[in-house]
Design an enzyme around this catalytic site. Sequence first.
Site, PDB file in Angstrom:
ATOM      1  N   GLN A   1       0.853  -1.198   0.000  1.00 35.05           N
ATOM      2  CA  GLN A   1       0.000   0.000   0.000  1.00 35.05           C
ATOM      3  C   GLN A   1       0.885   1.242   0.000  1.00 35.05           C
ATOM      4  O   GLN A   1       0.392   2.353  -0.023  1.00 35.05           O
ATOM      5  CB  GLN A   1      -0.882   0.015   1.251  1.00 35.05           C
ATOM      6  CG  GLN A   1      -1.816  -1.165   1.338  1.00 35.05           C
ATOM      7  CD  GLN A   1      -2.427  -1.293   2.727  1.00 35.05           C
ATOM      8  OE1 GLN A   1      -3.403  -0.638   3.045  1.00 35.05           O
ATOM      9  NE2 GLN A   1      -1.850  -2.119   3.561  1.00 35.05           N
TER      10      GLN A   1
ATOM     11  N   ASP B   1       6.314   4.613  -1.475  1.00 35.49           N
ATOM     12  CA  ASP B   1       7.670   5.134  -1.250  1.00 35.49           C
ATOM     13  C   ASP B   1       8.759   4.472  -2.095  1.00 35.49           C
ATOM     14  O   ASP B   1       9.931   4.850  -2.008  1.00 35.49           O
ATOM     15  CB  ASP B   1       8.027   5.029   0.247  1.00 35.49           C
ATOM     16  CG  ASP B   1       7.884   3.600   0.799  1.00 35.49           C
ATOM     17  OD1 ASP B   1       8.035   2.633   0.026  1.00 35.49           O
ATOM     18  OD2 ASP B   1       7.620   3.473   2.014  1.00 35.49           O
TER      19      ASP B   1
ATOM     20  N   HIS C   1      -1.443   1.622  -4.273  1.00 36.63           N
ATOM     21  CA  HIS C   1      -1.764   3.047  -4.141  1.00 36.63           C
ATOM     22  C   HIS C   1      -0.821   3.930  -4.950  1.00 36.63           C
ATOM     23  O   HIS C   1      -0.694   5.121  -4.689  1.00 36.63           O
ATOM     24  CB  HIS C   1      -1.753   3.446  -2.654  1.00 36.63           C
ATOM     25  CG  HIS C   1      -2.828   2.780  -1.854  1.00 36.63           C
ATOM     26  ND1 HIS C   1      -2.765   2.574  -0.495  1.00 36.63           N
ATOM     27  CD2 HIS C   1      -4.018   2.248  -2.241  1.00 36.63           C
ATOM     28  CE1 HIS C   1      -3.871   1.958  -0.084  1.00 36.63           C
ATOM     29  NE2 HIS C   1      -4.635   1.739  -1.123  1.00 36.63           N
TER      30      HIS C   1
ATOM     31  N   CYS D   1       2.071  17.813 -23.804  1.00 33.23           N
ATOM     32  CA  CYS D   1       0.818  17.927 -24.566  1.00 33.23           C
ATOM     33  C   CYS D   1       0.022  19.171 -24.172  1.00 33.23           C
ATOM     34  O   CYS D   1      -1.022  19.453 -24.751  1.00 33.23           O
ATOM     35  CB  CYS D   1      -0.034  16.684 -24.341  1.00 33.23           C
ATOM     36  SG  CYS D   1      -0.874  16.672 -22.741  1.00 33.23           S
TER      37      CYS D   1
ATOM     38  N   GLY E   1       2.856  -4.511   9.001  1.00 34.95           N
ATOM     39  CA  GLY E   1       2.661  -3.076   9.243  1.00 34.95           C
ATOM     40  C   GLY E   1       1.476  -2.444   8.555  1.00 34.95           C
ATOM     41  O   GLY E   1       1.605  -1.375   7.980  1.00 34.95           O
TER      42      GLY E   1
ATOM     43  N   ASN F   1       3.228  -6.967  13.562  1.00 35.21           N
ATOM     44  CA  ASN F   1       2.781  -5.612  13.909  1.00 35.21           C
ATOM     45  C   ASN F   1       2.990  -5.428  15.421  1.00 35.21           C
ATOM     46  O   ASN F   1       2.487  -6.238  16.204  1.00 35.21           O
ATOM     47  CB  ASN F   1       1.292  -5.457  13.534  1.00 35.21           C
ATOM     48  CG  ASN F   1       0.823  -4.015  13.582  1.00 35.21           C
ATOM     49  OD1 ASN F   1       1.188  -3.252  14.478  1.00 35.21           O
ATOM     50  ND2 ASN F   1       0.015  -3.631  12.621  1.00 35.21           N
TER      51      ASN F   1
ATOM     52  N   GLU G   1       1.725  -3.468  17.406  1.00 34.83           N
ATOM     53  CA  GLU G   1       0.513  -3.121  18.160  1.00 34.83           C
ATOM     54  C   GLU G   1      -0.533  -4.231  18.112  1.00 34.83           C
ATOM     55  O   GLU G   1      -1.692  -4.010  18.423  1.00 34.83           O
ATOM     56  CB  GLU G   1      -0.052  -1.800  17.644  1.00 34.83           C
ATOM     57  CG  GLU G   1       0.828  -0.653  18.089  1.00 34.83           C
ATOM     58  CD  GLU G   1       0.361   0.689  17.607  1.00 34.83           C
ATOM     59  OE1 GLU G   1      -0.819   0.848  17.287  1.00 34.83           O
ATOM     60  OE2 GLU G   1       1.222   1.579  17.548  1.00 34.83           O
TER      61      GLU G   1
ATOM     62  N   ALA H   1       8.829  -4.781  12.699  1.00 36.48           N
ATOM     63  CA  ALA H   1       9.253  -5.610  11.557  1.00 36.48           C
ATOM     64  C   ALA H   1      10.774  -5.820  11.558  1.00 36.48           C
ATOM     65  O   ALA H   1      11.248  -6.934  11.317  1.00 36.48           O
ATOM     66  CB  ALA H   1       8.799  -4.954  10.256  1.00 36.48           C
TER      67      ALA H   1
HETATM   68  P1  NAD Z   1      -1.451   2.709   8.722  1.00 43.30           P
HETATM   69  O1  NAD Z   1      -0.733   3.976   8.935  1.00 43.30           O
HETATM   70  O2  NAD Z   1      -2.933   2.760   8.727  1.00 43.30           O
HETATM   71  O3  NAD Z   1      -0.989   1.619   9.779  1.00 43.30           O
HETATM   72  C1  NAD Z   1       0.339   1.343  10.009  1.00 43.30           C
HETATM   73  C2  NAD Z   1       0.420   0.074  10.833  1.00 43.30           C
HETATM   74  O4  NAD Z   1       1.802  -0.248  10.969  1.00 43.30           O
HETATM   75  C3  NAD Z   1      -0.157   0.187  12.244  1.00 43.30           C
HETATM   76  O5  NAD Z   1      -1.013  -0.903  12.473  1.00 43.30           O
HETATM   77  C4  NAD Z   1       1.081   0.122  13.148  1.00 43.30           C
HETATM   78  O6  NAD Z   1       0.810  -0.552  14.365  1.00 43.30           O
HETATM   79  C5  NAD Z   1       2.053  -0.671  12.288  1.00 43.30           C
HETATM   80  N1  NAD Z   1       3.456  -0.422  12.547  1.00 43.30           N
HETATM   81  C6  NAD Z   1       4.035   0.716  12.993  1.00 43.30           C
HETATM   82  N2  NAD Z   1       5.370   0.563  13.104  1.00 43.30           N
HETATM   83  C7  NAD Z   1       5.634  -0.718  12.718  1.00 43.30           C
HETATM   84  C8  NAD Z   1       6.808  -1.484  12.621  1.00 43.30           C
HETATM   85  N3  NAD Z   1       7.998  -0.974  12.964  1.00 43.30           N
HETATM   86  N4  NAD Z   1       6.728  -2.759  12.186  1.00 43.30           N
HETATM   87  C9  NAD Z   1       5.528  -3.301  11.855  1.00 43.30           C
HETATM   88  N5  NAD Z   1       4.366  -2.611  11.928  1.00 43.30           N
HETATM   89  C10 NAD Z   1       4.407  -1.348  12.348  1.00 43.30           C
HETATM   90  O7  NAD Z   1      -0.885   2.110   7.398  1.00 43.30           O
HETATM   91  P2  NAD Z   1      -1.579   1.416   6.191  1.00 43.30           P
HETATM   92  O8  NAD Z   1      -2.432   0.289   6.671  1.00 43.30           O
HETATM   93  O9  NAD Z   1      -0.540   1.157   5.205  1.00 43.30           O
HETATM   94  O10 NAD Z   1      -2.534   2.538   5.564  1.00 43.30           O
HETATM   95  C11 NAD Z   1      -2.165   3.853   5.422  1.00 43.30           C
HETATM   96  C12 NAD Z   1      -2.229   4.388   4.022  1.00 43.30           C
HETATM   97  O11 NAD Z   1      -1.318   5.453   3.949  1.00 43.30           O
HETATM   98  C13 NAD Z   1      -1.811   3.415   2.989  1.00 43.30           C
HETATM   99  O12 NAD Z   1      -2.819   3.398   2.075  1.00 43.30           O
HETATM  100  C14 NAD Z   1      -0.549   3.958   2.357  1.00 43.30           C
HETATM  101  O13 NAD Z   1      -0.773   4.140   0.967  1.00 43.30           O
HETATM  102  C15 NAD Z   1      -0.376   5.325   2.917  1.00 43.30           C
HETATM  103  N6  NAD Z   1       0.961   5.612   3.481  1.00 43.30           N
HETATM  104  C16 NAD Z   1       2.087   5.223   2.842  1.00 43.30           C
HETATM  105  C17 NAD Z   1       3.330   5.496   3.384  1.00 43.30           C
HETATM  106  C18 NAD Z   1       4.557   5.048   2.662  1.00 43.30           C
HETATM  107  O14 NAD Z   1       4.557   4.957   1.428  1.00 43.30           O
HETATM  108  N7  NAD Z   1       5.629   4.739   3.380  1.00 43.30           N
HETATM  109  C19 NAD Z   1       3.430   6.176   4.582  1.00 43.30           C
HETATM  110  C20 NAD Z   1       2.257   6.598   5.218  1.00 43.30           C
HETATM  111  C21 NAD Z   1       1.035   6.301   4.654  1.00 43.30           C
END
Ligand code: NAD
Length: 275
Positions: free
Chosen positions: A115, A118, A133, A183, A220, A246, A248, A264
């Site tokens: 998702q 980056d 995404h 364009c 995550g 995860n 949490e 992770a």
């Molecule tokens: P989210 O922000 O909703 O949830 C993140 C999850 O990661 C949480 O459940 C948290 O407990 C867990 N987490 C935090 N640190 C962690 C670690 N060190 N190891 C493992 N798990 C960990 O994220 P989501 O479900 O991906 O949804 C958010 C949306 O935001 C996505 O659609 C994404 O496209 C976007 N997003 C992307 C980025 C990126 O590209 N890096 C960053 C922020 C948001």
Amino acid sequence: MLRVLEFLNLFMNEGDELLSLIKNSNYLIVFTGAGISTESGIPSFRGKEGLWAKYRPEIYGTFTGLISQFLIKPSNVVNFIFDFTSPILEAKPNISHICLAKLEEKGYLKSIITQNIDNLHSDAGNKNVIELHGNLYIWRCKKCENIEKIGKEKLSEFAKNLKKIQGRRELIRYINNFVKCKCGGRKRPDIVFFGEPLPFEAFEKAKKESKKADLFIIIGSSGIVSPACDLPYIAKENGAKIIEINPEGSCFENITDLIIIKRATEVFEELIKKI
Ligand code: NAD
């Protein structure tokens, strides 16, 4: 067989159990969310340090919201773009991304469904990455649909310059110039904002891969972003074992076979030594 595994599990820690499941799998799929990249310095949106603690998602998470906010107060949007892009532009793959690349190279991992926008899975070396995404570095013209890859340096320069420019007119001129396509149309990052559909081909491929999986690891993800969060359920319905990493706890607890309540990198630092 299950009995034997359960018996062995009494003597195994979660890391060993994960390794054994990976090595015995036929079709491993990994599903990642913002959490895998937090340890590369990119905050997730929803955490205490996340963007939504500072910016209202209903405004800044939608493309039309951003445009209207820009008309009201351009500096707010400039700050948002800077805060949103800077950590991504500075980030490097962490040990979890690197371990997943090694798992693909060794033939264990078939695809990553992410998702994240980056590009860190590709930076780490994974070839089969399905981006649900989009990707911050891919820009698409809204008129001619042409796709352009924009490098890190060019995007960083854009974000930094935006902060320096004073005055609405100058800002509009600078942004218009940056987003102008050959364009005559306008380019925008090919990422999915709230309310926008997922890229059709990517989502179809992700569903197919999820159906094929016999082992499906979620890393995550809060599991609340729809429709991406349907994929683990699709995998489960089609017989996959579901593992979640995860710190949490489980967001998919009704379907997980193993939950590893750790960061992770804690898990992959150990795993990478053993594969
Ligand atoms: P989210 O922000 O909703 O949830 C993140 C999850 O990661 C949480 O459940 C948290 O407990 C867990 N987490 C935090 N640190 C962690 C670690 N060190 N190891 C493992 N798990 C960990 O994220 P989501 O479900 O991906 O949804 C958010 C949306 O935001 C996505 O659609 C994404 O496209 C976007 N997003 C992307 C980025 C990126 O590209 N890096 C960053 C922020 C948001």
